[in-house]
Design a protein around this motif. Structure first.
Motif, short mmCIF file in Angstrom:
data_model
loop_
_atom_site.label_atom_id
_atom_site.label_comp_id
_atom_site.label_asym_id
_atom_site.label_seq_id
_atom_site.Cartn_x
_atom_site.Cartn_y
_atom_site.Cartn_z
N MET A 28 0.83 -1.21 0.00
CA MET A 28 0.00 0.00 0.00
C MET A 28 0.86 1.26 0.00
O MET A 28 0.49 2.26 -0.63
N ARG A 29 2.02 1.22 0.63
CA ARG A 29 2.90 2.39 0.59
C ARG A 29 3.47 2.58 -0.82
O ARG A 29 3.63 3.72 -1.28
N ILE A 30 3.76 1.48 -1.52
CA ILE A 30 4.22 1.58 -2.92
C ILE A 30 3.14 2.20 -3.78
O ILE A 30 3.39 3.11 -4.60
N PHE A 31 1.89 1.76 -3.61
CA PHE A 31 0.79 2.35 -4.38
C PHE A 31 0.63 3.83 -4.06
O PHE A 31 0.37 4.64 -4.95
N TYR A 32 0.79 4.20 -2.78
CA TYR A 32 0.60 5.61 -2.41
C TYR A 32 1.71 6.49 -2.98
O TYR A 32 1.45 7.59 -3.49
N LYS A 37 3.09 10.37 -7.60
CA LYS A 37 3.75 10.67 -8.87
C LYS A 37 2.77 10.64 -10.04
O LYS A 37 3.20 10.61 -11.20
N MET A 38 1.46 10.61 -9.76
CA MET A 38 0.41 10.55 -10.77
C MET A 38 0.47 9.26 -11.59
O MET A 38 0.05 9.23 -12.75
N HIS A 39 0.99 8.21 -10.98
CA HIS A 39 0.97 6.88 -11.59
C HIS A 39 -0.11 6.08 -10.87
O HIS A 39 0.17 5.39 -9.89
N VAL A 47 4.15 -3.85 -9.75
CA VAL A 47 4.18 -3.87 -8.28
C VAL A 47 5.27 -4.81 -7.79
O VAL A 47 6.00 -4.51 -6.82
N LEU A 48 5.44 -5.95 -8.47
CA LEU A 48 6.46 -6.92 -8.06
C LEU A 48 7.86 -6.34 -8.24
O LEU A 48 8.74 -6.52 -7.38
N ALA A 49 8.08 -5.59 -9.33
CA ALA A 49 9.40 -4.99 -9.54
C ALA A 49 9.70 -3.95 -8.47
O ALA A 49 10.83 -3.87 -7.96
N LEU A 50 8.71 -3.13 -8.11
CA LEU A 50 8.92 -2.13 -7.06
C LEU A 50 9.08 -2.78 -5.70
O LEU A 50 9.84 -2.29 -4.85
#
Length: 495
Positions: A28-32, A37-39, A47-50
């Motif tokens: 959820m922090r990655i998504f936020y 960044k408007m992504h 998501v897996l790469a991040l």
């Protein structure tokens, strides 16, 4: 009476305390962060790469990530969106058939977690800027009829935010003052120094509070009940104009909106007007904080001085006094211990030869000050004298200035070789005056779009930089580190 839906559990917050909360919170922090960044939309592979950039999740399997994303979708933290692109392989069909984006509730929850993480580093302060913005906002209330509903809604949102910030700031500041951390600091000796800054800070806030609260209260009292009703109707219409999903509009939504707007206005009015406004309560509490700080500092000073006996010091002074042979020596000791017994202050407009504070008045040159009688019939005698001829002094001063400019110009021109001035290749140190001339030429050409300039001597030149290189300009008072550049002169000018 509480509504039934207010007592239901919030499923969107379950990922904060679930068994596998480390993975869920990281996702959820990655998504936020990507949302900032408007992504907004990401598939599983992104998501897996991040996620694998984190050392803890370097070997995280994609199958487990799929299950975790499905669980977050089940808790309504993520919203799945069918990928419109056509898959080219079976693996792509299985792995990238969905795009995920955060729900609005999940965004607010992540903002709350970031706020809680940084709560210990935040320092509450008493700012007067909300007072000024509220005062300006109420001035604009007379022009709401001429504004579009969108601007009316922006005005209302700004007014609410300023009022909320005003209420929250003083509450947080007083909470920190009465907190356990401040209790420990008030018992330390360092609080004596902190007290001076605190009292000055609060006194400035009190002055602005008294002035601004009176102005805002007068503005609110000038608004008639009919005008207030009309303003709230415009605000309600501006809120209704915003398109919202049908799920966010319960049957009594308009009535709740009207009640909320009226409640905000009543709170704003109660803060600044009435027989006992909240602004006066804030003023009383702030005065109490000042009184408590001053009293605590005085107790600390008294505790520091407690137990210190002056007997030995007085015995030493009496011993010194008994050993003196003249009265002058006793007077000197008395002035050192007790200060001046009789002080006379003289003020004069004489120009001193030196501004040294340790210079004795006896070392100053004497001055004459003519006194005039205080009777009304006295008239000073007029001395009729002509104007002094200072043409020779002016000519000498002018000649001195011209000689100085001529010497400066000769020194400046001496550094130009073959129509170029390479600041990095100067072989002799330059004086501060020459350095100022060179820097003014560089600044003048740097501000020009074509990197050209004209010197005060009539020479046209252009500026050429050597990329990101820097040079050390040798000066008589040290070295100046600056970008490496060359001034190329195109005309000889008036030499």
């Amino acid at each position: 009476m509480l509504q039934a839906n207010l007592l239901d559990s919030i499923s969107e917050t379950r990922y904060l305390s679930a068994d596998n909360y480390t993975v869920y919170r990281t996702i959820m922090r990655i998504f936020y962060l990507e949302h900032q960044k408007m992504h907004y939309q990401m598939d599983r592979d992104t998501v897996l790469a991040l996620l694998r950039r984190q050392a803890v999740f370097a070997d995280y399997p994609p199958e487990q990530l799929t299950l975790d994303l499905q669980q977050l979708v089940k808790w309504k933290n993520l919203t799945p969106i069918q990928d419109p692109r056509k898959p080219r392989t079976i693996a792509e069909f299985k792995n990238r058939q969905f795009q995920y984006m955060m729900s609005q509730t999940a965004i607010e929850i992540e903002r709350l977690t970031i706020t809680l993480e940084n709560l210990s580093t935040r320092t509450a302060g008493l700012s007067v800027s909300p007072f000024r913005r509220i005062w300006k906002g109420l001035h604009r209330a007379e022009q709401l009829d001429k504004m579009p509903l969108r601007e009316v809604n922006a005005w209302w949102q700004d007014l609410q935010e300023d009022f909320q910030r005003l209420s929250q700031n003083h509450q947080d500041f007083l909470r920190e003052f009465y907190g356990p951390g401040m209790e420990m600091q008030m018992k330390s000796v360092d609080f004596i120094v902190y007290k001076q800054n605190l009292v000055r800070y609060l006194e400035d806030f009190i002055q602005d509070l008294q002035r601004s609260a009176a102005q805002i209260g007068a503005q609110l009292e000038q608004l008639s009940p009919a005008r207030v009703t009309h303003i709230l109707e415009l605000v309600q219409r501006s809120e209704l104009e915003i398109p919202r999903p049908q799920s966010e509009q319960p049957p009594n939504w308009e009535a709740e909106l009207q009640t909320r707007c009226q409640g905000v206005w009543r709170s704003l009015t109660a803060w600044f007007t009435g027989s006992d406004p909240a602004a006066r309560q804030v003023l009383n509490v702030t005065n109490e904080v000042i009184r408590r700080a001053v009293q605590n500092a005085a107790l600390l000073v008294q505790m520091e001085n407690m137990g210190v006996s002056n007997k030995a010091e007085l015995r030493h002074l009496l011993t010194l006094f008994a050993g003196f042979r003249t009265v002058e020596e006793g007077h000197r000791l008395s002035s050192l211990v007790f200060g001046a017994q009789q002080a006379r202050h003289f003020a004069f407009d004489h120009i001193r030869e030196s501004e040294r504070i340790d210079l004795s008045p006896y070392d100053e040159s004497p001055m004459e000050y003519s006194l005039q009688p205080r009777n009304r019939s006295y008239r000073p005698r007029m001395d009729r004298t002509g104007f002094a001829d200072k043409s020779a002094e002016k000519a000498a001063q002018r000649q001195k200035i011209l000689e100085k400019e001529r010497a400066l110009r000769q020194e400046v021109m001496g550094h130009i070789r073959d129509g170029k001035l390479d600041l990095a290749a100067l072989d002799t140190p330059v004086s501060p005056a020459v350095r100022t001339v060179f820097l003014s030429w560089v600044a003048l050409a740097n501000l020009s779009p074509d990197k050209r300039g004209l010197t005060q001597y009539g020479q046209s030149y252009r500026l050429k930089k050597r990329g990101s290189q820097v040079c050390a300009l040798r000066c008589t008072d040290g070295f100046l580190t600056m970008p490496s550049c060359v001034l190329i002169f195109e005309e000889a000018g008036d030499v």
